[in-house]
Design a protein around this motif. Structure first.
Motif, short mmCIF file in Angstrom:
data_model
loop_
_atom_site.label_atom_id
_atom_site.label_comp_id
_atom_site.label_asym_id
_atom_site.label_seq_id
_atom_site.Cartn_x
_atom_site.Cartn_y
_atom_site.Cartn_z
N ARG A 277 -2.59 -2.51 -3.22
CA ARG A 277 -3.90 -2.70 -2.56
C ARG A 277 -4.59 -1.39 -2.20
NH1 ARG A 277 -5.08 -7.81 -0.75
NH2 ARG A 277 -6.33 -6.95 0.93
N ASN A 278 -3.83 -0.43 -1.69
CA ASN A 278 -4.45 0.84 -1.28
C ASN A 278 -3.49 1.98 -1.58
OD1 ASN A 278 -6.71 -0.30 0.58
ND2 ASN A 278 -4.84 -1.23 1.35
N ASP B 189 -5.56 -3.26 6.87
CA ASP B 189 -5.65 -4.24 5.78
C ASP B 189 -4.66 -5.38 6.02
OD1 ASP B 189 -5.92 -5.57 3.39
OD2 ASP B 189 -4.60 -4.20 2.31
N SER C 12 0.84 -1.19 0.00
CA SER C 12 0.00 0.00 0.00
C SER C 12 0.88 1.24 0.00
CB SER C 12 -0.92 0.01 1.22
OG SER C 12 -1.93 -0.98 1.06
N THR D 9 -1.98 -6.17 3.37
CA THR D 9 -0.85 -5.27 3.11
C THR D 9 0.32 -5.67 4.00
OG1 THR D 9 -2.20 -3.39 2.43
CG2 THR D 9 -0.03 -2.88 3.32
N THR E 270 -7.91 5.84 -1.24
CA THR E 270 -8.67 6.07 -0.01
C THR E 270 -8.14 7.32 0.69
OG1 THR E 270 -9.32 5.16 2.13
CG2 THR E 270 -7.15 4.53 1.33
N LEU F 222 -8.72 1.83 -5.60
CA LEU F 222 -7.44 1.77 -4.89
C LEU F 222 -7.25 2.96 -3.95
CD1 LEU F 222 -4.82 0.67 -7.59
CD2 LEU F 222 -5.65 -0.66 -5.65
N LYS G 222 -8.00 2.31 6.69
CA LYS G 222 -8.28 1.27 5.67
C LYS G 222 -6.97 0.54 5.33
CE LYS G 222 -10.43 0.27 1.30
NZ LYS G 222 -9.83 0.49 0.01
N LEU G 223 -5.93 1.32 5.19
CA LEU G 223 -4.63 0.76 4.81
C LEU G 223 -3.97 0.05 6.00
CD1 LEU G 223 -2.16 3.04 2.92
CD2 LEU G 223 -1.51 2.11 5.09
#
Ligand code: HSE
Length: 438
Positions: free
Chosen positions: A41-42, A71, A8, A74, A62, A60, A67-68
Motif C-alpha cells: 500500500r505505501n 492508513d 506498508s 495497512t 511517500t 506507492l 500517510k502510512l
C-alpha cells in the motif's frame, strides 16, 4: 478468497526493493502456498525519485510517515530503513497505531529491543525479526521453535557477510582490503555505513539478539568484547593458511558457571572445522545445546534477495497468526527475561597467534620470549621471516603461536611487547578456536 492483507514498507533499499518484488511479481505463488493475499500500500522513502532495483507505481511512494501510519488498510508495517532513532520512532508509532511490525533492524533491537518489544506487548501487537540475524538463514525460527526444548550453552558463528567476503577475497585473490570492501558494497552486502561491518559492530548487534534468545537472558550490547578486521593484514591470512587456519570474524556467546562470555573477534579457525569453510558473503552458526548436541545453520547472511526471503517468511507468519502466538506465549525476549550476568573479561583461555615486527638486531626474539614468559605464556611455535630485501630498515615479521592462554594475559603481554625497544611495528594477537573446547 480472503480479504487482502495491507502491507506498508519503511525503506526501499537493497532489501526493500526485493521485498516489493516478491509481493508484486511473486504474489500468486505466495497466495498459493500461504493462502494470503498481500497488498502493498505505501512505501516510505526519503527520495521517491531515486533509481531502484524495481519499477513500482509512483503512487506507492511517500515521504510522509503519517500517510502510512494513518492508513487503516495497512495491517503490517515492514521496517527496512535501518538506523536507530528515526526507525524506533516509526516502529513505536506503527505499534501504537495498531499495526504489527516486521523489522530487519539488528542495531535497533540490540540497543532498544526491550523498549520495542514491551511497546508491542502493551499495544497488543507483535514484532517479528527473523531478517535481523543472518539474512535469509531461518535461525531465529529454528532456535525458538526447533530448539525450544534445549538448554543452549554455546552459539558461535560468522554473522557478518561483508567482513567474511573481505577476508575470503583477500586470501583467495591476493586482493587488497579496500578492493574487497568495494566489491562487497557493490554487491549490496555492506551496511550503509560499512564501518559497522568491518569493526564488528554489526556482528555484535546480531550476537546481542542471538545470545538473548539462546541464553534466555537480556544481553547488553556494551558487554560484548568487540574487535573488527581492520588490523588484519594479508600476511596474517597467509601465515594462518600455512598453520592450517582460516581467519573469520567470529561471534561467540558461551555460558560458563561464572556467567556469559560474549565476544566478536577475528579468530583463526582450524581448516577442519565447518566454520572455516564458510566463504564469501555466507553466514553460518553453530549452536550447542542439551540434549541435542551440535547443530549447524548455513546460508546467505547478506544481500537483498536473501534477506527479503526472511522478511516475507515473517510476513506470512504474521498474517497467519503464528508470529503473534510465538510473541505472546514464549518467554525469550529481553522485556521478559532476566538481565544476563557476565563472566569477568578476559578469563576465557585458548591458543593465540601473535604477530610483531621486530628491528633486525641481536636479542629481539629473546626479549619477546622473556615478555611472553613473564605473563605465563607458553610458546607453541615461533617463526621469524627474512625482512623484505628491498627495504633495509623494514621490520622483521615474527609470528608466535601460544598454548592455551587467558585472553587477559595475552592483552597484557601485547601491551608490553608494544613498548619493547626492539619492536618496530605494533603487535596484533588473534585467538585460535580450540576445537577441544568448542
Ligand atoms: N551488512 C550485513 C552483512 C548485512 O554484511 O552481513 C545484513 O545484516
Amino acid at each position: 478468497m480472503n480479504a487482502p492483507i495491507g502491507v506498508s514498507l519503511i525503506g526501499c533499499g537493497a532489501v526493500g526493493a526485493q521485498v516489493a518484488r516478491m509481493l508484486t511479481e511473486h504474489a500468486d505463488e505466495l497466495r498459493q502456498t500461504s493462502g494470503c493475499r498481500f497488498e502493498l500500500r505505501n512505501i516510505l522513502v526519503r527520495d521517491p525519485s531515486r533509481s531502484r532495483d524495481i519499477t513500482l507505481p509512483s503512487k506507492l511512494f511517500t515521504t510522509h510517515a503519517t500517510k502510512l501510519l494513518a492508513d487503516a488498510g495497512t495491517q503490517i508495517v515492514i521496517e527496512l530503513a535501518g538506523g536507530t532513532d528515526h526507525a524506533k520512532t516509526l516502529i513505536l508509532a506503527a505499534l501504537l497505531a495498531g499495526k504489527d511490525v516486521i523489522t530487519a533492524n539488528k542495531a535497533l533491537l540490540a540497543l532498544h529491543g526491550r523498549e520495542v518489544f514491551a511497546a508491542a506487548r502493551k499495544a497488543g501487537r507483535c514484532v517479528a525479526f527473523e531478517a535481523s540475524v543472518c539474512g535469509g538463514v531461518p535461525l531465529i525460527e529454528a532456535i525458538r521453535r526447533g530448539l525450544i526444548a534445549n538448554r543452549i550453552d554455546a552459539v558461535m558463528g560468522i554473522l557478518n557477510g561483508t567482513s567474511n567476503y573481505i577476508l575470503t577475497r583477500m586470501l583467495e585473490n591476493n586482493a587488497s582490503y579496500a578492493h574487497a570492501l568495494a566489491e562487497a558494497q557493490a554487491a549490496g552486502y555492506a551496511e550503509a555505513d560499512p564501518t559497522l561491518d568491518v569493526s564488528g559492530g554489526d556482528a555484535a548487534h546480531k550476537l546481542t539478539i542471538l545470545a538473548g534468545i539462546t541464553m534466555r537472558a537480556a544481553c547488553d550490547f556494551n558487554k560484548i568484547n568487540v574487535e573488527g578486521i581492520e588490523k588484519i593484514e594479508l600476511s596474517d591470512l597467509t601465515a594462518g593458511d600455512q598453520l592450517g587456519y582460516r581467519c573469520k570474524l567470529l561471534a561467540i556467546a558461551r555460558r560458563f558457571d561464572d556467567g556469559l562470555d560474549l565476544s566478536v573477534q577475528p579468530t583463526f579457525i582450524p581448516t577442519t572445522h565447518p566454520l572455516a569453510n564458510v566463504s564469501g558473503p555466507f553466514n553460518a552458526v553453530s549452536v550447542y545445546g542439551h540434549p541435542i548436541g551440535h547443530t549447524f545453520f548455513y546460508g546467505r547472511g547478506a544481500g537483498g534477495a536473501a534477506t527479503a526471503s526472511a522478511v516475507v517468511a515473517d510476513l506470512v507468519d504474521t498474517a497467519i497468526g503464528n508470529a503473534r502466538r510465538t510473541f505472546e506465549r514464549l518467554v525469550l525476549l529481553p522485556d521478559q527475561t532476566p538481565a544476563a550476568t557476565y563472566r569477568p573479561t578476559g578469563e576465557t583461555a585458548c591458543p593465540h597467534y601473535i604477530r610483531v615486527g621486530l628491528r633486525d638486531q641481536p636479542g629481539g626474539i629473546g626479549k619477546l620470549a622473556t615478555v611472553l614468559g613473564s605473563h605465563g605464556i607458553s610458546i607453541a611455535t615461533i617463526v621469524q621471516h627474512e625482512p623484505p630485501q628491498s627495504v633495509s630498515s623494514a621490520a622483521v615479521p615474527v609470528i608466535v603461536t601460544t598454548h592455551p592462554t587467558k585472553e587477559r594475559s595475552v592483552r597484557a603481554a601485547v601491551d608490553d611487547i608494544t613498548r619493547m625497544d626492539v619492536t618496530q611495528s605494533p603487535p596484533i594477537s588473534i585467538p585460535v578456536l580450540d576445537e577441544r573446547e568448542s
